[in-house]
Design an enzyme around this catalytic site. Sequence first.
Site, PDB file in Angstrom:
ATOM      1  N   SER A 149       0.863  -1.200   0.000  1.00 23.69           N
ATOM      2  CA  SER A 149       0.000   0.000   0.000  1.00 23.69           C
ATOM      3  C   SER A 149       0.887   1.234   0.000  1.00 23.69           C
ATOM      4  O   SER A 149       2.017   1.190   0.501  1.00 23.69           O
ATOM      5  CB  SER A 149      -0.875   0.007   1.259  1.00 23.69           C
ATOM      6  OG  SER A 149      -1.528   1.252   1.395  1.00 23.69           O
ATOM      7  N   TYR A 162      -1.826  -0.656  10.544  1.00 23.77           N
ATOM      8  CA  TYR A 162      -1.908  -1.078   9.141  1.00 23.77           C
ATOM      9  C   TYR A 162      -0.747  -0.485   8.336  1.00 23.77           C
ATOM     10  O   TYR A 162      -0.050  -1.196   7.599  1.00 23.77           O
ATOM     11  CB  TYR A 162      -3.238  -0.628   8.535  1.00 23.77           C
ATOM     12  CG  TYR A 162      -3.358  -0.888   7.052  1.00 23.77           C
ATOM     13  CD1 TYR A 162      -3.654  -2.160   6.564  1.00 23.77           C
ATOM     14  CD2 TYR A 162      -3.182   0.144   6.122  1.00 23.77           C
ATOM     15  CE1 TYR A 162      -3.753  -2.400   5.192  1.00 23.77           C
ATOM     16  CE2 TYR A 162      -3.283  -0.087   4.756  1.00 23.77           C
ATOM     17  CZ  TYR A 162      -3.578  -1.363   4.295  1.00 23.77           C
ATOM     18  OH  TYR A 162      -3.675  -1.593   2.935  1.00 23.77           O
TER      19      TYR A 162
HETATM   20  N1  LIG Z   1      -8.716  -1.181  -1.605  1.00 21.42           N
HETATM   21  C1  LIG Z   1      -7.710  -0.317  -1.398  1.00 21.42           C
HETATM   22  O1  LIG Z   1      -7.875   0.929  -1.492  1.00 21.42           O
HETATM   23  C2  LIG Z   1      -6.340  -0.821  -1.088  1.00 21.42           C
HETATM   24  C3  LIG Z   1      -5.284   0.102  -1.064  1.00 21.42           C
HETATM   25  C4  LIG Z   1      -4.004  -0.339  -0.786  1.00 21.42           C
HETATM   26  C5  LIG Z   1      -3.766  -1.669  -0.525  1.00 21.42           C
HETATM   27  N2  LIG Z   1      -4.798  -2.547  -0.549  1.00 21.42           N
HETATM   28  C6  LIG Z   1      -4.481  -3.946  -0.253  1.00 21.42           C
HETATM   29  O2  LIG Z   1      -5.035  -4.770  -1.248  1.00 21.42           O
HETATM   30  C7  LIG Z   1      -5.316  -6.057  -0.699  1.00 21.42           C
HETATM   31  C8  LIG Z   1      -6.730  -6.473  -1.102  1.00 21.42           C
HETATM   32  O3  LIG Z   1      -7.637  -5.470  -0.700  1.00 21.42           O
HETATM   33  P1  LIG Z   1      -9.068  -5.266  -1.401  1.00 21.42           P
HETATM   34  O4  LIG Z   1      -9.381  -3.823  -1.279  1.00 21.42           O
HETATM   35  O5  LIG Z   1      -9.086  -5.919  -2.718  1.00 21.42           O
HETATM   36  O6  LIG Z   1      -9.976  -6.056  -0.346  1.00 21.42           O
HETATM   37  P2  LIG Z   1     -11.371  -6.828  -0.485  1.00 21.42           P
HETATM   38  O7  LIG Z   1     -12.123  -6.414  -1.698  1.00 21.42           O
HETATM   39  O8  LIG Z   1     -12.003  -6.682   0.855  1.00 21.42           O
HETATM   40  O9  LIG Z   1     -10.908  -8.351  -0.687  1.00 21.42           O
HETATM   41  C9  LIG Z   1     -10.170  -8.999   0.285  1.00 21.42           C
HETATM   42  C10 LIG Z   1     -10.006 -10.443  -0.131  1.00 21.42           C
HETATM   43  O10 LIG Z   1      -9.094 -11.069   0.770  1.00 21.42           O
HETATM   44  C11 LIG Z   1      -9.718 -12.175   1.408  1.00 21.42           C
HETATM   45  N3  LIG Z   1      -9.128 -12.278   2.735  1.00 21.42           N
HETATM   46  C12 LIG Z   1      -9.198 -11.411   3.775  1.00 21.42           C
HETATM   47  N4  LIG Z   1      -8.472 -11.859   4.808  1.00 21.42           N
HETATM   48  C13 LIG Z   1      -7.912 -13.025   4.403  1.00 21.42           C
HETATM   49  C14 LIG Z   1      -7.054 -13.973   4.999  1.00 21.42           C
HETATM   50  N5  LIG Z   1      -6.582 -13.806   6.257  1.00 21.42           N
HETATM   51  N6  LIG Z   1      -6.689 -15.070   4.291  1.00 21.42           N
HETATM   52  C15 LIG Z   1      -7.147 -15.273   3.037  1.00 21.42           C
HETATM   53  N7  LIG Z   1      -7.964 -14.404   2.418  1.00 21.42           N
HETATM   54  C16 LIG Z   1      -8.334 -13.298   3.087  1.00 21.42           C
HETATM   55  C17 LIG Z   1     -11.203 -11.845   1.351  1.00 21.42           C
HETATM   56  O11 LIG Z   1     -12.029 -12.987   1.436  1.00 21.42           O
HETATM   57  P3  LIG Z   1     -12.496 -13.568   2.878  1.00 21.42           P
HETATM   58  O12 LIG Z   1     -13.023 -12.423   3.655  1.00 21.42           O
HETATM   59  O13 LIG Z   1     -13.502 -14.609   2.540  1.00 21.42           O
HETATM   60  O14 LIG Z   1     -11.255 -14.167   3.470  1.00 21.42           O
HETATM   61  C18 LIG Z   1     -11.286 -11.244  -0.061  1.00 21.42           C
HETATM   62  O15 LIG Z   1     -11.248 -12.263  -1.026  1.00 21.42           O
HETATM   63  C19 LIG Z   1      -5.049  -5.950   0.794  1.00 21.42           C
HETATM   64  O16 LIG Z   1      -3.788  -6.489   1.090  1.00 21.42           O
HETATM   65  C20 LIG Z   1      -5.039  -4.452   1.044  1.00 21.42           C
HETATM   66  O17 LIG Z   1      -4.225  -4.097   2.147  1.00 21.42           O
HETATM   67  C21 LIG Z   1      -6.073  -2.164  -0.811  1.00 21.42           C
END
Ligand SMILES: NC(=O)c1ccc[n+]([C@@H]2O[C@H](COP(=O)([O-])OP(=O)(O)OC[C@H]3O[C@@H](n4cnc5c(N)ncnc54)[C@H](OP(=O)(O)O)[C@@H]3O)[C@@H](O)[C@H]2O)c1
Length: 252
Positions: A149, A162
């Site tokens: 991130s 975080y």
């Molecule tokens: N969205 C943003 O603005 C943003 C910005 C910077 C970085 N990120 C990073 O991008 C990544 C994905 O974020 P996203 O926004 O795409 O989130 P999201 O739409 O909420 O998706 C999260 C995914 O991860 C799974 N998950 C959560 N905890 C888990 C675990 N302990 N083991 C295995 N699977 C797990 C969830 O399914 P289940 O709940 O069923 O496990 C879901 O499939 C994260 O690492 C986040 O820190 C996101």
Amino acid sequence: MGRLVAIERTMTDRPVVFVTGSTSGIGRATALLFAERGYAVAVNSSRSVSEGETLAASLPDAIYVPGAIGGDADTDAMVSQVLARWGRLDVLVNNAGFTHVIPHQDLEAATVDIFREIYDVNVFGTWKLSVSAMPALRATAGNIVNVSSIAGLRPTGSSIPYASSKAALNHLTVLMAKVTGPEVRVNAVCPGLIDTTWTQDWDVIRQFVSAVAPLRRSGQPEDVAALIFALATTPYITGQCVATDGGLTLTQ
Ligand SMILES: NC(=O)c1ccc[n+]([C@@H]2O[C@H](COP(=O)([O-])OP(=O)(O)OC[C@H]3O[C@@H](n4cnc5c(N)ncnc54)[C@H](OP(=O)(O)O)[C@@H]3O)[C@@H](O)[C@H]2O)c1
């Protein structure tokens, strides 16, 4: 017999990607993009089992590997499931992540238990799965892409635990890259604000990003997937943490 041989060759020749946390958002878009580019895909999530099974069934060549990424995860068993299906692993995308939203000035709210919970997924689980996958990745001269991130690059993000976990992940990426070459490359993507379920209530931040970021919009999961795929398939890059944030960090 000839047909059987042909099928076997297809199974072993196709490159294989394992995307953690791939039932939603960035992970799902990444699984879809790699599948579109001819990869076999291992889909993973911790709670959304039916979504994972449905996604895997919808792809040309995929399995669902259930399990929560974390320090206690049986990551050897997860990698074994991938190897049992395809006999190889080419790319590991460590995308599963976790946060608690806590205003940075509320120091007391950021307890050690919350630090542990966040680090358990973002750092310990990522580390453990990467180590489990390393022999298979060495065998294919494969690579790892960690989903970090911009909170790991700048003093920003949903909470101090975080942001510091993503800074740790960035350094982990660099340190691991230093010792896993020449066979295995390790890079990270550092997304800015991406429109996923994670950020669906963050409209104030979305408006801010749309107003100040040079590209004047928040990101889509496909934007991040494109960079993950590019890093995974670019042979002469390792140890890099690359922002995909519409230029937001230029203004911060
Ligand atoms: N969205 C943003 O603005 C943003 C910005 C910077 C970085 N990120 C990073 O991008 C990544 C994905 O974020 P996203 O926004 O795409 O989130 P999201 O739409 O909420 O998706 C999260 C995914 O991860 C799974 N998950 C959560 N905890 C888990 C675990 N302990 N083991 C295995 N699977 C797990 C969830 O399914 P289940 O709940 O069923 O496990 C879901 O499939 C994260 O690492 C986040 O820190 C996101």
